[in-house]
Design a protein around this motif. Structure first.
Motif, mmCIF file in Angstrom:
data_model
loop_
_atom_site.group_PDB
_atom_site.id
_atom_site.type_symbol
_atom_site.label_atom_id
_atom_site.label_comp_id
_atom_site.label_asym_id
_atom_site.label_seq_id
_atom_site.Cartn_x
_atom_site.Cartn_y
_atom_site.Cartn_z
ATOM 1 N N GLY A 1 53.608 99.350 81.668
ATOM 2 C CA GLY A 1 52.536 98.408 81.346
ATOM 3 C C GLY A 1 51.743 98.746 80.101
ATOM 4 O O GLY A 1 50.849 97.994 79.719
ATOM 5 N N ILE A 2 52.061 99.854 79.455
ATOM 6 C CA ILE A 2 51.347 100.269 78.240
ATOM 7 C C ILE A 2 52.148 99.820 77.028
ATOM 8 O O ILE A 2 53.315 100.189 76.885
ATOM 9 C CB ILE A 2 51.179 101.803 78.203
ATOM 10 C CG1 ILE A 2 50.408 102.284 79.434
ATOM 11 C CG2 ILE A 2 50.487 102.255 76.924
ATOM 12 C CD1 ILE A 2 50.491 103.772 79.663
ATOM 13 N N PHE B 1 55.752 106.181 72.639
ATOM 14 C CA PHE B 1 56.779 106.355 73.654
ATOM 15 C C PHE B 1 56.900 107.826 74.050
ATOM 16 O O PHE B 1 56.979 108.169 75.221
ATOM 17 C CB PHE B 1 58.119 105.817 73.143
ATOM 18 C CG PHE B 1 59.216 105.841 74.165
ATOM 19 C CD1 PHE B 1 59.121 105.090 75.329
ATOM 20 C CD2 PHE B 1 60.341 106.614 73.969
ATOM 21 C CE1 PHE B 1 60.148 105.108 76.283
ATOM 22 C CE2 PHE B 1 61.369 106.628 74.908
ATOM 23 C CZ PHE B 1 61.261 105.875 76.063
ATOM 24 N N ARG B 2 56.899 108.707 73.070
ATOM 25 C CA ARG B 2 56.999 110.149 73.325
ATOM 26 C C ARG B 2 55.822 110.633 74.179
ATOM 27 O O ARG B 2 55.998 111.422 75.098
ATOM 28 C CB ARG B 2 57.063 110.890 71.998
ATOM 29 C CG ARG B 2 57.194 112.366 72.111
ATOM 30 C CD ARG B 2 58.625 112.733 72.228
ATOM 31 N NE ARG B 2 58.709 114.181 72.148
ATOM 32 C CZ ARG B 2 59.712 114.863 72.563
ATOM 33 N NH1 ARG B 2 60.757 114.269 73.057
ATOM 34 N NH2 ARG B 2 59.730 116.155 72.490
ATOM 35 N N ASN B 3 54.621 110.152 73.889
ATOM 36 C CA ASN B 3 53.453 110.523 74.687
ATOM 37 C C ASN B 3 53.620 110.070 76.132
ATOM 38 O O ASN B 3 53.258 110.784 77.064
ATOM 39 C CB ASN B 3 52.179 109.950 74.078
ATOM 40 C CG ASN B 3 51.782 110.651 72.795
ATOM 41 O OD1 ASN B 3 52.164 111.797 72.556
ATOM 42 N ND2 ASN B 3 51.043 109.960 71.959
ATOM 43 N N TRP B 4 54.164 108.889 76.326
ATOM 44 C CA TRP B 4 54.417 108.387 77.679
ATOM 45 C C TRP B 4 55.460 109.264 78.378
ATOM 46 O O TRP B 4 55.286 109.643 79.528
ATOM 47 C CB TRP B 4 54.876 106.932 77.614
ATOM 48 C CG TRP B 4 55.317 106.376 78.922
ATOM 49 C CD1 TRP B 4 54.515 105.959 79.954
ATOM 50 C CD2 TRP B 4 56.662 106.175 79.355
ATOM 51 N NE1 TRP B 4 55.286 105.514 80.994
ATOM 52 C CE2 TRP B 4 56.614 105.635 80.660
ATOM 53 C CE3 TRP B 4 57.908 106.389 78.775
ATOM 54 C CZ2 TRP B 4 57.757 105.313 81.379
ATOM 55 C CZ3 TRP B 4 59.047 106.072 79.490
ATOM 56 C CH2 TRP B 4 58.962 105.540 80.776
#
Length: 109
Positions: A39-40, A48-51
């Motif tokens: 949902g982010i 994407f990498r942080n997720w």
């Protein structure tokens, strides 16, 4: 990683390096444009990498991707990496190249 950016230019599209990975088996394909992760909104590799860094083995992430103009949600359950086992066997007739490769492999451990 088995998943990453197809390119750092233009829209953020995914690249799958192993179709047998959890990403590939879930249905993510190279070239999918990533819209969001759980949902982010995820418009670049950094986001994407942080997720990804927040996920643990066994977690299920939900991606929204666009492929050929169609938006779809894909659930990916993260799996552990397969760790190969290597066993060296001494050969009586090993070539010089084989001996050099063996020595190099032993020195990297």
């Amino acid at each position: 990683l088995r998943v990453g950016p197809l390119s750092f230019e233009g829209a953020f599209k995914l690249r799958i390096t192993n179709p047998n990975s959890a990403w590939g088996k879930a249905g993510v394909k190279t070239g999918d444009k990533l819209i969001s992760a759980d949902g982010i909104p995820t418009k670049d590799w950094t986001a994407f990498r942080n997720w990804l860094r927040k996920l643990k083995v066994g977690d299920t992430g939900r991606l929204v991707v666009e492929r050929e103009g169609i938006t779809k949600e894909i659930a990916v359950t993260l799996q552990p990496y397969d760790v190969p086992t290597v066993r060296l066997v001494e050969l009586a007739n090993a070539s010089k190249k084989q001996l050099m490769l063996r020595e190099a492999w032993i020195n990297t451990r």
